[in-house]
Scaffold this motif. Sequence first.
Motif, PDB file in Angstrom:
ATOM      1  N   ARG A 141      -0.531   8.305  -2.416  1.00  0.00           N
ATOM      2  CA  ARG A 141      -0.508   6.843  -2.430  1.00  0.00           C
ATOM      3  C   ARG A 141      -1.768   6.263  -3.064  1.00  0.00           C
ATOM      4  NH1 ARG A 141       1.905   5.848   3.688  1.00  0.00           N
ATOM      5  NH2 ARG A 141       3.947   6.787   3.266  1.00  0.00           N
ATOM      6  N   ARG A 192       4.194   4.686  -4.533  1.00  0.00           N
ATOM      7  CA  ARG A 192       4.039   6.082  -4.903  1.00  0.00           C
ATOM      8  C   ARG A 192       3.615   6.168  -6.362  1.00  0.00           C
ATOM      9  NH1 ARG A 192       5.921   5.811  -0.314  1.00  0.00           N
ATOM     10  NH2 ARG A 192       6.692   7.572   0.874  1.00  0.00           N
ATOM     11  N   ILE A 213       1.181  11.062   1.793  1.00  0.00           N
ATOM     12  CA  ILE A 213       0.111  10.066   1.911  1.00  0.00           C
ATOM     13  C   ILE A 213      -0.931  10.269   0.815  1.00  0.00           C
ATOM     14  CG2 ILE A 213      -1.906   9.487   3.331  1.00  0.00           C
ATOM     15  CD1 ILE A 213      -0.049   9.491   5.751  1.00  0.00           C
ATOM     16  N   GLY A 255       0.812  -1.219   0.000  1.00  0.00           N
ATOM     17  CA  GLY A 255       0.000   0.000   0.000  1.00  0.00           C
ATOM     18  C   GLY A 255       0.836   1.256   0.000  1.00  0.00           C
ATOM     19  N   LEU A 256       2.100   1.103  -0.303  1.00  0.00           N
ATOM     20  CA  LEU A 256       2.986   2.256  -0.188  1.00  0.00           C
ATOM     21  C   LEU A 256       3.506   2.727  -1.538  1.00  0.00           C
ATOM     22  CD1 LEU A 256       4.900   1.113   2.972  1.00  0.00           C
ATOM     23  CD2 LEU A 256       3.340   3.036   2.782  1.00  0.00           C
ATOM     24  N   ARG A 262      -3.026   3.256   2.821  1.00  0.00           N
ATOM     25  CA  ARG A 262      -2.231   4.465   2.581  1.00  0.00           C
ATOM     26  C   ARG A 262      -1.817   5.108   3.908  1.00  0.00           C
ATOM     27  NH1 ARG A 262      -4.903   7.394  -1.353  1.00  0.00           N
ATOM     28  NH2 ARG A 262      -4.720   9.564  -0.797  1.00  0.00           N
ATOM     29  N   TYR A 263      -2.558   4.814   4.964  1.00  0.00           N
ATOM     30  CA  TYR A 263      -2.254   5.381   6.288  1.00  0.00           C
ATOM     31  C   TYR A 263      -1.350   4.438   7.080  1.00  0.00           C
ATOM     32  CZ  TYR A 263      -6.269   8.063   4.729  1.00  0.00           C
ATOM     33  OH  TYR A 263      -7.128   8.825   3.983  1.00  0.00           O
ATOM     34  N   ARG A 264      -0.489   3.741   6.384  1.00  0.00           N
ATOM     35  CA  ARG A 264       0.257   2.635   6.966  1.00  0.00           C
ATOM     36  C   ARG A 264       1.007   3.006   8.250  1.00  0.00           C
ATOM     37  NH1 ARG A 264       1.580  -2.388   4.614  1.00  0.00           N
ATOM     38  NH2 ARG A 264       2.356  -3.647   6.316  1.00  0.00           N
TER      39      ARG A 264
END
Lengths: 445, 445
Positions: B52, A246, B49, A243-244, B58-60
């Motif tokens: 992403r 870019r 964020i 989920g990271l 995305r809020y990892r």
Amino acid sequence: MNHYVSHLEAAIDGTALPFGTLANMHNGRPIWVRYHLDKVRAAVTSDEIAKRLPSLWRYRELLPLPRDAEPVTLGEGMTPLLHCPRLGRQLGLSQLYVKDESQLPTGSFKSRGMAAAISMAKWLGVKRVALPTAGNAGGAAAAYAARAGIECFVFMPHDTPSVNQFEAQLYGAKAFRVNGLINDCGKIVKDGAERMGWFDLSTLKEPYRLEGKKTMGLELAEQFGRGLQGEPTGGSPSPAARGLQREPANGSPSPGSWQLPDVIFYPTGGGTGLVGMWKAFAELAELGWLRATPGHASGIRFPRLISCQAEGCAPIVTAYQKGERFAELFPNARTVASGLRVPVAVGDFMILDAIRASGGTAVLGRESEIARWMQRASSAEGISICPETAVCFDALERMVAAGEVKPDERVVVFNTGAAPKYLEAMPYDLPSLDKDALDWDRIAG
Amino acid sequence: MNHYVSHLEAAIDGTALPFGTLANMHNGRPIWVRYHLDKVRAAVTSDEIAKRLPSLWRYRELLPLPRDAEPVTLGEGMTPLLHCPRLGRQLGLSQLYVKDESQLPTGSFKSRGMAAAISMAKWLGVKRVALPTAGNAGGAAAAYAARAGIECFVFMPHDTPSVNQFEAQLYGAKAFRVNGLINDCGKIVKDGAERMGWFDLSTLKEPYRLEGKKTMGLELAEQFGRGLQGEPTGGSPSPAARGLQREPANGSPSPGSWQLPDVIFYPTGGGTGLVGMWKAFAELAELGWLRATPGHASGIRFPRLISCQAEGCAPIVTAYQKGERFAELFPNARTVASGLRVPVAVGDFMILDAIRASGGTAVLGRESEIARWMQRASSAEGISICPETAVCFDALERMVAAGEVKPDERVVVFNTGAAPKYLEAMPYDLPSLDKDALDWDRIAG
């Protein structure tokens, strides 16, 4: 410039038609929307699109709605492309993906077409729409019409799934059950369009549902271009999987970065999705947004389109096997995969042309395996698999066994709706427990 | 650094507990996850964020799952924040928004909590989970457990909506109906956790569903920060509304760009969502990612949380009105809003603390208005409004009339699930037509 549409084009004979007025069919057959793709190419890059909000409207330059018109939107798209390793292993496939359309508004892929068609209808001043439906299209049309403030008439076969009846009423449509099939309902809409002044929203009888469905193909190409999921990562998850991922950096446009899978399994009722995806791939190729396929002579290898129908209603499979370009009405249509209960499709030749051009085929799924595949696929991956998609899995399993799909090919199966919209398709019966006299052995199973 | 969790913390007495081993409750009460927010602030900006992929992952950095662990994901989040001008006009509100959680996997907000909890359970080596459910949590748990390859036991009241029964079986859970309410089912899970070695996934009885639900608040702040929809645009739609909003340019981080609405209406069963959002706002404020409220003395004005319950099961409203911090079991719980049929909540004090700290309140919706509000709200905007959210609209209408919500306030109503998951909650009956003897006057209505 306000939009990129060059003109409309009759699919049956290529007649050019003007854009910007209400259009249904030409000589009783569907109409394509054509774009100035050279101007789109000059206006936007695929990398710029990748930075936009996650909505099918991110592809705005490839959609017909003028840019100063506000879309009628319920937040539709993008839907996830889910790598399915467990189900893939069961089927002997290392790269099986499900494109999960059940997460769209109203729980089905029908929202894509209706978002586009109702947005265009509103822009063109329509006050009243009508359509026949085998199930999910009615709910989607009712929802988008409500959002737009347009009156909506819906006609569905009397044995349409209960959830589809519920949702048409929920969204305030004037909805009716009819003692017939979808083509009988279509007749009512056709008559009513003349008699009552309705705009006919039937599948492929207006040009814009196709453009909305086209976004399934655009998303697929963008998502595969990201190298999103399921590419072998040697045990260490990719940044994207975590989920990271870019988005590409600004200032470094890389045309030709989107990609296509090898094979697409698509359940085919009216066929708009299949035809729309094929149109999407052609437009992307012309834009130069697709990565060249290594070793492929003519540059880009397009996916083979596998059109899946239930044995109880398979007009396209029948026509494909006979080598015909037009399909005959399939008699006594009957299947719990209600979205496939479309005995005659006005876009039959467009479907059959796309299948053949892709090097794909049209195949049957067995009625007897639908409920079993719904549960097998849903419980393997946690995805809510509808009966139409269950038909695809039955066909896929046989094609892998026959060597027609190779173990390392990138296979996408479209899940066109949420399983709970089809309560009648899968029998269920949970065992009851008495809280005051628990049988732990029974619970342990 | 592998994750940003500093420790776990008992909610009832602040006891610090270690992170990284299985945890349920402390002294019979829930556990918070606490983060090194200073390190999060140093590691990532809110603008980064925003670039992403659109997923709650995305809020990892604000989620507990270590970065080298792969999430169990079905593509959850972000859900749309939909401006509702037509319904707003009916209610006398210019800035009414619905945050539509019905578009998540399994059609409800429960997927957020389960995505986080099942991901953590898998990382911690859990093989078997169990939970009681009033409805949607069972389907979500079954789906995510299937995705993770974890065995799942689900216990639900015998009169749980049919769709919830269907989906538990669809995803292959060991699911049972019980002659009691959710707290009776919870007792079975508690006993089974000891006897059968299940991990207890009950609401707020493990720490991570709360963290998943927290992402509702994170998304809300990010989406309002975009100035996304419904800000007055003078008739010309904003770039965002046209789907053309670009993400902020690289290299120009602007801390303090996210925003909060003025009032949030939230249907409250177990309360995880309400408590999770409040936790999200506090963490964002500490990170410095929220824009200061003009003219507000202490910097940022937080939204008033309006906790909505059905009159047939309203333990939190009762406790709020009595000025209590803990709620008593609500006797004879009964409502078609099945997600609100939670007569006792282990996180009662966390809910009541958050409501009071926010300057909000706890209010009743009338049972008799649920079906009417489902149809009224759904048909006004095309959004699939569930019975729990119908309860919120009934409360909202009365609070606007009483002047407790002002006409120009930014009001968000959470739609926690898809209406068709509650077939039993809204009677429907489509008129039948005879295709061979059409009554056009009847069709015209």
